[in-house]
Design a protein around this motif. Structure first.
Motif, PDB file in Angstrom:
ATOM      1  N   LYS A 460       0.895  -1.204   0.125  1.00  0.00           N
ATOM      2  CA  LYS A 460      -0.102  -0.001   0.078  1.00  0.00           C
ATOM      3  C   LYS A 460       1.174   1.162   0.159  1.00  0.00           C
ATOM      4  CE  LYS A 460      -3.718   2.447   2.095  1.00  0.00           C
ATOM      5  NZ  LYS A 460      -4.765   2.385   3.372  1.00  0.00           N
ATOM      6  N   GLN A 461       1.145   1.563  -1.163  1.00  0.00           N
ATOM      7  CA  GLN A 461       2.115   2.787  -1.502  1.00  0.00           C
ATOM      8  C   GLN A 461       1.685   4.173  -1.329  1.00  0.00           C
ATOM      9  OE1 GLN A 461       5.799   2.784  -2.177  1.00  0.00           O
ATOM     10  NE2 GLN A 461       5.264   4.897  -1.376  1.00  0.00           N
ATOM     11  N   ALA A 462       2.013   4.850  -0.307  1.00  0.00           N
ATOM     12  CA  ALA A 462       1.281   6.172  -0.080  1.00  0.00           C
ATOM     13  C   ALA A 462       2.148   7.201  -1.026  1.00  0.00           C
ATOM     14  CB  ALA A 462       1.337   6.746   1.188  1.00  0.00           C
ATOM     15  N   LYS A 610      -2.952  13.686  -0.839  1.00  0.00           N
ATOM     16  CA  LYS A 610      -2.156  12.300  -0.719  1.00  0.00           C
ATOM     17  C   LYS A 610      -3.233  11.088  -1.455  1.00  0.00           C
ATOM     18  CE  LYS A 610      -0.241   9.667   3.333  1.00  0.00           C
ATOM     19  NZ  LYS A 610      -0.270   9.755   5.071  1.00  0.00           N
ATOM     20  N   ASP A 611      -2.524  10.205  -2.002  1.00  0.00           N
ATOM     21  CA  ASP A 611      -3.250   9.065  -2.695  1.00  0.00           C
ATOM     22  C   ASP A 611      -2.608   7.798  -2.235  1.00  0.00           C
ATOM     23  OD1 ASP A 611      -5.080   7.611  -4.015  1.00  0.00           O
ATOM     24  OD2 ASP A 611      -4.270   8.370  -5.977  1.00  0.00           O
ATOM     25  N   TYR A 612      -3.234   6.735  -2.239  1.00  0.00           N
ATOM     26  CA  TYR A 612      -2.569   5.220  -2.416  1.00  0.00           C
ATOM     27  C   TYR A 612      -2.744   4.267  -3.493  1.00  0.00           C
ATOM     28  CZ  TYR A 612      -2.991   6.840   2.514  1.00  0.00           C
ATOM     29  OH  TYR A 612      -3.146   7.425   3.796  1.00  0.00           O
ATOM     30  N   ASN A 645       5.489   3.362   2.601  1.00  0.00           N
ATOM     31  CA  ASN A 645       4.935   2.102   1.977  1.00  0.00           C
ATOM     32  C   ASN A 645       4.653   0.943   2.970  1.00  0.00           C
ATOM     33  OD1 ASN A 645       4.167   0.254  -0.045  1.00  0.00           O
ATOM     34  ND2 ASN A 645       6.031  -0.779   0.362  1.00  0.00           N
TER      35      ASN A 645
END
Length: 689
Positions: A460-462, A610-612, A645
């Protein structure tokens, strides 16, 4: 003799309850203590008969009475003075209606202390367990106590062994489960699931002279624990010992009573999660069907303060299933094996970084999970949901290292001829053996898939995205560069303005350090801040309003059409790229040099969000990073910077075993349409006729 012939006889004892107006949902709680009573008596009498055979009738007759009674007590299965000293059974007591009340009361008091506690004969302020005293009071009020007791006294279980009585008990418990999830059915596991669990366990053990210890941390009435033991004894000659714990009063009492008539069994009362009665012991085998979706907030503090080290992460307080899972793993010895029943939430609830995800990842990291089996729906008596068997193995075969088998047994059933509550199907022997065979082969087949454990991990990469204007420019490019302590350079996060005016289309602000307020409307400056300035500033929207900020040298506004901040000077307009105009109001406390004041500030910042991104995981760090970067290059088109991450874990059967419905052919569809047209045409003709 088939012990199940007594099933209908036992169930007929409820006729008096029905006739007395007692609700069906109350029957299990009123039948349980009397079933336990006749079960105890029959086993005590049988135990005495066996003692006579071992010692001999003549030797028994010549023994001192007190020595004989002590010998019976030493057997550890219980004692009743009416049975052994007065030779009076429950059936004998029911023959005399004039002395019944007194005799029945004395008969109950004649049991040993533990039996009286389990039955609830002398109820104090403590645990009631089976609460036979409370049931007696209700039956007396209905004036059916003697008739009800007489019905039960005619049930003679003496000819049957422990395993046979356990079989009958499971059938009766199942009927109770059909009626009320609040009583015996609360943790009742169907016989076919017990048989499947037993077959799985049996496939992993071998004949040996070593004692096999079996543990259930939420044993309920013991049907799963003792059912597994009996199935294993059918296949092996190994000595077994059972250990269980539960904190439901009635279910614990039933399991405890059953345990006293087994060779090596120990059942304890209490909440496993905060009062482990076997804290210093480990076991060869564990099995459990812990409660689903039950919160643990009532004992949250003791769980959070637990010093045993068994809880690596604490899941949501609304569901304690994964607390039980961690506890069970901690109770297995170095070669231990467990098969545990859960619902679907244990497989996939919780996002990456959550306790639920971390618990699954911890289990996979330590290579504890060998297989997960999806059962059919409508398998349990009180719920129609999917359930899953987790197979935990601390001693996986080398060729299965870091491997995990998923078995979709959702279609491996036969329909029941007659539904039992919500239970409409069962996993019959043929299907059970196919499931165990798939587990033994540990290969792909039409209902099983083998995976590397890392298949169930994900990144889950921010990232922080920077939104560009229509020309692809961002305000970030206009921010000044700053030198860091290590000598490297980075861009400033924002640009602070020194405004001389701020206009939102209705109001023009020229004072950016406020010390005065309307004393008739507000009690002090803090109240003016809370009720006026803060709401006004929060309502400002540079995209929705003609918000204009003017400094001594320039004016700034946001052009919605071009999605850019525009700077206007005497020279002309300049598009600065997509960004935000941020206005803030802050209440500053009084200092030695400055009074209490409200400061209004304005700054320009890049427009970020911010996104994932969810990206497949690879255990090699270099490959994993390369995969993340390749994913970003392919799917993310805005400027961005990497943030944290987090590696998560979930097991989703739907993703793996999803079978889309097949599409009908065009010819079939046209055929059906033609048929419908003919029907409609005939109906129209009928109307006009």
């Amino acid at each position: 003799m088939d012990i199940l012939q007594y099933e209908s006889k036992i169930w007929s004892t409820a006729d008096l309850l029905r006739g007395s107006g007692i609700k069906e949902s109350e029957w299990p709680s009123m039948m349980m203590p009397f079933f336990a009573l006749v079960m105890i008596e029959s086993r005590l009498v049988r135990m005495f008969d066996q003692l006579k055979e071992e010692i001999g009738e003549e030797a028994i007759a010549e023994m001192d009475k007190e020595d004989l009674y002590d010998l019976i007590r030493d057997n550890g299965q219980g004692y009743n003075a009416y049975l052994f000293e007065r030779n009076l059974t429950l059936k004998d007591i029911c023959k005399n209606d004039k002395t019944f009340d007194l005799d029945f009361s004395e008969y109950l008091k004649a049991f040993d202390g533990e039996t009286k506690d389990l039955l609830g004969v002398d109820v104090n302020n403590g645990d009631k367990f089976l609460d036979i005293r409370g049931v007696i009071d209700k039956l007396k009020a209905k004036k059916v106590l003697m008739g009800y007791t007489k019905d039960w006294s005619e049930i003679d279980l003496r000819p049957f062994n422990n395993s046979e009585i356990t079989t009958l008990e499971e059938h009766i418990k199942r009927k109770w489960a059909d009626m009320s999830a609040e009583t015996a059915g609360e943790q009742y596991t169907p016989g076919d699931i017990i048989a499947l669990i037993s077959e799985i366990i049996a496939s992993k053990i071998e004949e040996s002279n070593q004692l096999l210890t079996i543990y259930d941390c939420s044993c309920g009435g013991g049907n799963l624990l003792f059912g597994v033991e009996d199935k294993i004894k059918e296949k092996f000659k190994r000595f077994t010992a059972t250990y269980g714990q539960d904190w439901n009063d009635a279910l614990y009492a039933m399991a405890k009573i059953e345990s006293r008539f087994r060779e090596d069994s120990k059942i304890e009362y209490g909440n496993t999660l905060n009062d482990d009665k076997f804290s210093n012991e480990e076991f060869d085998i564990a099995t459990a069907n812990p409660p689903y979706g039950v919160d643990w907030k009532g004992y949250r503090k003791s769980i959070e303060d637990d010093k045993t080290g068994r809880f690596h992460y604490l899941p949501s307080v609304g569901d304690g299933q994964l607390l039980f899972m961690q506890h069970i793993i901690s109770k297995l010895n170095a070669n231990g094996l467990a098969v545990v029943v859960h619902n679907g939430s244990s497989l996939f609830s919780g996002d990456a970084g959550s306790s639920e995800s971390n618990i699954r990842k911890w289990m996979l990291d330590n290579d504890l999970v060998e297989a997960v089996i999806q059962n059919p729906t409508s398998e349990f008596f009180n719920t129609g949901i999917y359930t899953y068997l987790w197979m935990i193995n601390k001693n996986k075969a080398p060729e299965r290292k870091d491997q995990l088998l998923l078995i979709d047994a959702s279609k491996k059933f036969t329909p029941l001829k007659k539904n039992r509550g919500d239970k409409r199907v069962e996993i019959d022997e043929t299907n059970r053996l196919e499931i165990v065979e798939a587990l033994t082969r540990f290969e792909d087949c039409d209902f099983a898939r083998k995976f590397s454990k890392y298949h169930f991990y994900y990144n889950k990469q921010a990232i922080e995205l920077t939104n560009p204007d229509e020309d692809g420019n961002t305000f970030r490019d206009h921010l000044p560069m700053k030198t860091k302590r290590d000598g490297s350079e980075e861009r400033a996060k924002s640009e602070n303005l020194t405004p001389v005016s701020l206009t939102d289309g209705e109001t023009t602000l020229r004072e950016f350090e406020v010390t005065e307020f309307d004393k008739e409307q507000y009690a002090d400056l803090g109240e003016a801040f809370d009720q006026h300035w803060k709401p006004w500033v929060n309502a400002l929207d540079y995209k929705e309003q003609p918000l204009v900020v003017e400094t001594k040298s320039a004016r700034y506004h946001f052009d919605n059409d071009r999605e850019t901040i525009v700077k206007t000077t005497k020279v002309g307009e300049e598009a600065l790229g997509c960004g935000k105009i941020v206005v803030k109001a802050t209440l500053k406390k009084k200092t030695k040099k400055l009074p209490e004041r409200i400061e209004i500030t304005v700054e320009l910042t890049p427009d970020t969000q911010k996104d994932y991104e969810i990206i497949p995981f690879d255990p090699d760090p270099v490959t994993n990073r390369s995969n993340i970067e390749a994913f970003m290059a392919k799917y993310v088109f805005k400027p961005f910077v990497y943030l944290d991450n987090v590696v998560g874990s979930e097991i989703n059967f739907n993703k793996i075993f999803y079978r889309p419905e097949g599409l009908r052919s065009v010819g079939k569809i046209l055929e059906e349409l033609s048929s419908l047209e003919k029907i409609l045409a005939s109906q129209e003709l009928g109307v006009f006729e």
